[in-house]
Motif scaffolding. Structure first.
Motif, PDB file in Angstrom:
ATOM      1  N   LEU A   1      -0.982   2.124 -45.301  1.00 60.08           N
ATOM      2  CA  LEU A   1      -2.241   1.369 -45.403  1.00 60.08           C
ATOM      3  C   LEU A   1      -3.313   2.130 -46.178  1.00 60.08           C
ATOM      4  CD1 LEU A   1      -2.396   0.162 -41.696  1.00 60.08           C
ATOM      5  CD2 LEU A   1      -2.291  -1.354 -43.673  1.00 60.08           C
ATOM      6  N   GLY A   2      -2.985   3.372 -46.603  1.00 60.96           N
ATOM      7  CA  GLY A   2      -3.961   4.197 -47.303  1.00 60.96           C
ATOM      8  C   GLY A   2      -5.025   4.750 -46.377  1.00 60.96           C
ATOM      9  N   ARG A   3      -4.667   4.925 -45.075  1.00 57.31           N
ATOM     10  CA  ARG A   3      -5.626   5.456 -44.096  1.00 57.31           C
ATOM     11  C   ARG A   3      -5.144   6.795 -43.563  1.00 57.31           C
ATOM     12  NH1 ARG A   3      -6.610   0.814 -39.697  1.00 57.31           N
ATOM     13  NH2 ARG A   3      -7.508   2.612 -38.629  1.00 57.31           N
ATOM     14  N   ASN A   4      -6.083   7.575 -43.014  1.00 54.40           N
ATOM     15  CA  ASN A   4      -5.710   8.862 -42.410  1.00 54.40           C
ATOM     16  C   ASN A   4      -5.318   8.660 -40.962  1.00 54.40           C
ATOM     17  OD1 ASN A   4      -6.252  10.462 -44.627  1.00 54.40           O
ATOM     18  ND2 ASN A   4      -8.431  10.584 -44.104  1.00 54.40           N
ATOM     19  N   TYR A   5      -4.294   9.400 -40.534  1.00 52.69           N
ATOM     20  CA  TYR A   5      -3.903   9.404 -39.118  1.00 52.69           C
ATOM     21  C   TYR A   5      -4.552  10.630 -38.512  1.00 52.69           C
ATOM     22  CZ  TYR A   5      -0.801   9.142 -35.032  1.00 52.69           C
ATOM     23  OH  TYR A   5      -0.285   9.030 -33.762  1.00 52.69           O
ATOM     24  N   SER A   6      -5.585  10.424 -37.689  1.00 51.91           N
ATOM     25  CA  SER A   6      -6.371  11.563 -37.238  1.00 51.91           C
ATOM     26  C   SER A   6      -5.871  12.162 -35.925  1.00 51.91           C
ATOM     27  CB  SER A   6      -7.840  11.156 -37.083  1.00 51.91           C
ATOM     28  OG  SER A   6      -7.928  10.092 -36.169  1.00 51.91           O
ATOM     29  N   PHE A   7      -4.913  11.475 -35.241  1.00 51.02           N
ATOM     30  CA  PHE A   7      -4.467  12.004 -33.951  1.00 51.02           C
ATOM     31  C   PHE A   7      -3.697  13.307 -34.181  1.00 51.02           C
ATOM     32  CE2 PHE A   7      -2.009  11.944 -29.931  1.00 51.02           C
ATOM     33  CZ  PHE A   7      -3.098  11.912 -29.086  1.00 51.02           C
ATOM     34  N   PRO A   8      -4.042  14.388 -33.435  1.00 51.38           N
ATOM     35  CA  PRO A   8      -3.514  15.711 -33.792  1.00 51.38           C
ATOM     36  C   PRO A   8      -2.039  15.955 -33.473  1.00 51.38           C
ATOM     37  CG  PRO A   8      -4.977  15.864 -31.884  1.00 51.38           C
ATOM     38  CD  PRO A   8      -5.045  14.454 -32.363  1.00 51.38           C
ATOM     39  N   TYR A   9      -1.412  15.122 -32.642  1.00 52.41           N
ATOM     40  CA  TYR A   9      -0.002  15.371 -32.305  1.00 52.41           C
ATOM     41  C   TYR A   9       0.885  14.531 -33.219  1.00 52.41           C
ATOM     42  CZ  TYR A   9      -1.752  17.618 -28.137  1.00 52.41           C
ATOM     43  OH  TYR A   9      -2.404  18.455 -27.282  1.00 52.41           O
ATOM     44  N   ASP A  10       1.832  15.187 -33.889  1.00 50.07           N
ATOM     45  CA  ASP A  10       2.659  14.402 -34.799  1.00 50.07           C
ATOM     46  C   ASP A  10       4.149  14.551 -34.494  1.00 50.07           C
ATOM     47  OD1 ASP A  10       3.053  16.890 -35.681  1.00 50.07           O
ATOM     48  OD2 ASP A  10       2.407  16.552 -37.740  1.00 50.07           O
ATOM     49  N   SER A  11       4.471  14.840 -33.214  1.00 52.68           N
ATOM     50  CA  SER A  11       5.886  14.772 -32.848  1.00 52.68           C
ATOM     51  C   SER A  11       6.037  13.910 -31.594  1.00 52.68           C
ATOM     52  CB  SER A  11       6.484  16.162 -32.632  1.00 52.68           C
ATOM     53  OG  SER A  11       5.722  16.872 -31.716  1.00 52.68           O
ATOM     54  N   MET A  12       7.193  13.267 -31.505  1.00 55.25           N
ATOM     55  CA  MET A  12       7.464  12.351 -30.396  1.00 55.25           C
ATOM     56  C   MET A  12       7.431  13.109 -29.064  1.00 55.25           C
ATOM     57  SD  MET A  12       8.831   9.543 -32.067  1.00 55.25           S
ATOM     58  CE  MET A  12      10.026   8.726 -31.043  1.00 55.25           C
ATOM     59  N   LEU A  13       7.060  12.409 -28.017  1.00 60.18           N
ATOM     60  CA  LEU A  13       7.206  12.953 -26.668  1.00 60.18           C
ATOM     61  C   LEU A  13       8.574  12.490 -26.164  1.00 60.18           C
ATOM     62  CD1 LEU A  13       5.485  14.476 -24.551  1.00 60.18           C
ATOM     63  CD2 LEU A  13       4.746  12.248 -23.699  1.00 60.18           C
ATOM     64  N   PRO A  14       9.525  13.423 -25.923  1.00 57.15           N
ATOM     65  CA  PRO A  14      10.853  12.960 -25.504  1.00 57.15           C
ATOM     66  C   PRO A  14      10.794  12.313 -24.126  1.00 57.15           C
ATOM     67  CG  PRO A  14      10.721  15.361 -25.433  1.00 57.15           C
ATOM     68  CD  PRO A  14       9.418  14.884 -25.994  1.00 57.15           C
ATOM     69  N   LYS A  15      11.671  11.318 -23.937  1.00 55.43           N
ATOM     70  CA  LYS A  15      11.716  10.597 -22.663  1.00 55.43           C
ATOM     71  C   LYS A  15      11.907  11.559 -21.492  1.00 55.43           C
ATOM     72  CE  LYS A  15      13.408   5.873 -22.580  1.00 55.43           C
ATOM     73  NZ  LYS A  15      14.554   5.026 -22.336  1.00 55.43           N
ATOM     74  N   GLU A  16      12.724  12.612 -21.727  1.00 59.17           N
ATOM     75  CA  GLU A  16      13.023  13.563 -20.641  1.00 59.17           C
ATOM     76  C   GLU A  16      11.749  14.210 -20.104  1.00 59.17           C
ATOM     77  OE1 GLU A  16      14.694  14.224 -23.938  1.00 59.17           O
ATOM     78  OE2 GLU A  16      15.643  12.408 -23.147  1.00 59.17           O
ATOM     79  N   ALA A  17      10.735  14.345 -20.972  1.00 61.12           N
ATOM     80  CA  ALA A  17       9.488  14.987 -20.544  1.00 61.12           C
ATOM     81  C   ALA A  17       8.778  14.157 -19.468  1.00 61.12           C
ATOM     82  CB  ALA A  17       8.560  15.186 -21.748  1.00 61.12           C
ATOM     83  N   LEU A  18       9.155  12.870 -19.379  1.00 61.81           N
ATOM     84  CA  LEU A  18       8.481  11.996 -18.410  1.00 61.81           C
ATOM     85  C   LEU A  18       9.217  11.917 -17.073  1.00 61.81           C
ATOM     86  CD1 LEU A  18       7.344   9.004 -20.630  1.00 61.81           C
ATOM     87  CD2 LEU A  18       6.324  11.233 -20.334  1.00 61.81           C
ATOM     88  N   ILE A  19      10.389  12.552 -17.002  1.00 63.64           N
ATOM     89  CA  ILE A  19      11.177  12.434 -15.767  1.00 63.64           C
ATOM     90  C   ILE A  19      10.420  12.962 -14.541  1.00 63.64           C
ATOM     91  CG2 ILE A  19      13.288  13.251 -14.602  1.00 63.64           C
ATOM     92  CD1 ILE A  19      14.704  12.729 -17.333  1.00 63.64           C
ATOM     93  N   PRO A  20       9.733  14.123 -14.626  1.00 59.80           N
ATOM     94  CA  PRO A  20       8.961  14.561 -13.438  1.00 59.80           C
ATOM     95  C   PRO A  20       7.893  13.558 -13.028  1.00 59.80           C
ATOM     96  CG  PRO A  20       9.134  16.353 -15.047  1.00 59.80           C
ATOM     97  CD  PRO A  20       9.658  15.108 -15.710  1.00 59.80           C
ATOM     98  N   LEU A  21       7.307  12.861 -14.017  1.00 61.64           N
ATOM     99  CA  LEU A  21       6.289  11.853 -13.691  1.00 61.64           C
ATOM    100  C   LEU A  21       6.942  10.663 -12.983  1.00 61.64           C
ATOM    101  CD1 LEU A  21       4.349  11.829 -17.104  1.00 61.64           C
ATOM    102  CD2 LEU A  21       3.833  13.172 -15.066  1.00 61.64           C
ATOM    103  N   LYS A  22       8.095  10.266 -13.502  1.00 61.94           N
ATOM    104  CA  LYS A  22       8.843   9.152 -12.882  1.00 61.94           C
ATOM    105  C   LYS A  22       9.221   9.505 -11.446  1.00 61.94           C
ATOM    106  CE  LYS A  22      13.398   6.960 -13.557  1.00 61.94           C
ATOM    107  NZ  LYS A  22      13.231   5.640 -13.009  1.00 61.94           N
ATOM    108  N   GLU A  23       9.722  10.736 -11.249  1.00 66.93           N
ATOM    109  CA  GLU A  23      10.139  11.149  -9.900  1.00 66.93           C
ATOM    110  C   GLU A  23       8.946  11.163  -8.941  1.00 66.93           C
ATOM    111  OE1 GLU A  23      14.002  13.822 -11.253  1.00 66.93           O
ATOM    112  OE2 GLU A  23      12.132  14.850 -10.720  1.00 66.93           O
ATOM    113  N   MET A  24       7.804  11.607  -9.455  1.00 70.33           N
ATOM    114  CA  MET A  24       6.608  11.627  -8.610  1.00 70.33           C
ATOM    115  C   MET A  24       6.252  10.201  -8.169  1.00 70.33           C
ATOM    116  SD  MET A  24       2.787  13.055  -9.511  1.00 70.33           S
ATOM    117  CE  MET A  24       2.524  11.957 -10.884  1.00 70.33           C
ATOM    118  N   GLY A  25       6.275   9.261  -9.115  1.00 70.89           N
ATOM    119  CA  GLY A  25       5.939   7.872  -8.787  1.00 70.89           C
ATOM    120  C   GLY A  25       6.906   7.275  -7.783  1.00 70.89           C
ATOM    121  N   GLU A  26       8.186   7.577  -7.956  1.00 70.72           N
ATOM    122  CA  GLU A  26       9.188   7.027  -7.040  1.00 70.72           C
ATOM    123  C   GLU A  26       9.000   7.593  -5.629  1.00 70.72           C
ATOM    124  OE1 GLU A  26      12.539   5.927 -10.401  1.00 70.72           O
ATOM    125  OE2 GLU A  26      12.667   7.853  -9.365  1.00 70.72           O
ATOM    126  N   LYS A  27       8.649   8.886  -5.554  1.00 62.90           N
ATOM    127  CA  LYS A  27       8.376   9.469  -4.229  1.00 62.90           C
ATOM    128  C   LYS A  27       7.182   8.798  -3.572  1.00 62.90           C
ATOM    129  CE  LYS A  27      10.201  14.074  -4.770  1.00 62.90           C
ATOM    130  NZ  LYS A  27       9.838  15.262  -5.508  1.00 62.90           N
TER     131      LYS A  27
END
Ligand code: SF4
Ligand code: SF4
Length: 292
Positions: A259-285
């Motif tokens: 689009l000819g625009r700047n992406y200003s968000f500082p993180y440019d790598s994916m967050l892997p799904k595995e990184a969310l597993i502790p959050l998922k486990e917390m919610g399930e508990k």
């Protein structure tokens, strides 16, 4: 407006996604920048371009100069699509078009058998689908008349009377909760937490089964146990059973370039799904159903 058929991630079963343009927020990580405004956008895919110059020759308004590759003056662009049609390598695309409600309903009804066999339906997304409220209401009514399950993805930044009017026509709200701190939310997305929570409370008080809370998990913003626990507690207080955690991805970054625009968000790598597993486990508990 864009339509995607046979979607399986945004509501139950096989679904048609109807993306309506226009959004009241400006999340700094937004992955659909071409949906923020209600108009057509020109996307230039430089990796497809071979530098033939046909787009430059086709432009009727001098919006393209040529320097071995096209350079777009987007202020002059009429969004006529002549350059996209002239490009033999599909390096220019137009995103977003005006479509009659009846045409959308015709497309949506084509897959009714798939919806019926899979428990699916139609999901209205955006942008923020409520921005085009009158059209949205017509679409919801048309779906209901045709016996089609309806879902809406919403950021909650919506006038409460619109939520109330739409409520009887919506089977499922996929409701974004991004943060529980008013100031952080305002600064990073532009959203008003009080308004968002008022709308969520209204829906949940009338039928908590109609709500799935969705949390885009964003590094440096809400990706920590305490903040996600705050959101889980909010769900429990409102009797909402299910929370979906959506890991941050960078697919939108390329769109900003196109689009000819700047992406200003500082993180440019994916967050892997595995990184969310502790959050998922917390919610399930805590007693919630948590999906990644
Ligand atoms: S969309 Fe039309 S006006 Fe815009 S750059 Fe392409 S040819 Fe030119
Ligand atoms: S017509 Fe397509 S391939 Fe040729 S210069 Fe333009 S964008 Fe590149």
């Amino acid at each position: 407006m864009e339509i995607e058929r046979f979607a399986i991630h945004d509501g139950p079963g096989i679904r048609t996604m109807v993306f309506l343009q226009g959004c009241p927020l400006r999340c700094t990580w937004c992955s659909n920048p071409e949906s923020q405004e209600i108009r057509t956008h020109l996307l230039y895919l430089s990796n497809h371009c071979v530098g033939c110059g046909r787009c430059y020759q086709a432009c009727p308004n001098g919006a393209i100069s040529f320097d071995g590759h096209p350079v777009f003056d987007r202020k002059k662009c009429l969004f006529c699509a002549a350059c996209a049609e002239a490009c033999p390598h599909h390096a220019i695309k137009m995103a977003g078009k005006f479509v009659a409600i009846s045409d959308i309903l015709n497309v949506v009804q084509r897959d009714k058998d798939y919806y019926d066999n899979s428990g699916g339906g139609v999901t209205f997304s955006g942008g923020e689908a409520f921005v085009q409220f009158d059209g949205l209401m017509e679409l919801l009514s048309g779906c209901k008349k045709a016996g089609i399950h309806t879902a809406i993805e919403t950021c909650g930044q919506v006038a409460p009377d619109k939520i109330k009017q739409a409520f009887p026509l919506v089977d499922l709200f996929l409701f974004d909760i991004k943060h529980t701190d008013k100031d952080i939310l305002k600064k990073t997305t532009g959203a008003d937490l009080d308004l968002v929570l008022d709308n969520l409370r209204f829906i949940a008080a009338n039928n908590p089964e109609k709500v799935i809370i969705r949390v885009p998990v964003i590094p440096g913003f809400n990706n920590d146990l305490q903040e996600i626990e705050n959101i889980f507690n909010l769900a429990l207080r409102l009797n909402v059973k299910r929370v979906d955690l959506l890991p941050y991805h960078v697919l939108g970054k390329t769109k900003y370039e196109q689009l000819g625009r700047n992406y200003s968000f500082p993180y440019d790598s994916m967050l892997p799904k595995e990184a969310l597993i502790p959050l998922k486990e917390m919610g399930e508990k805590m007693g919630l159903e948590v999906y990644l």
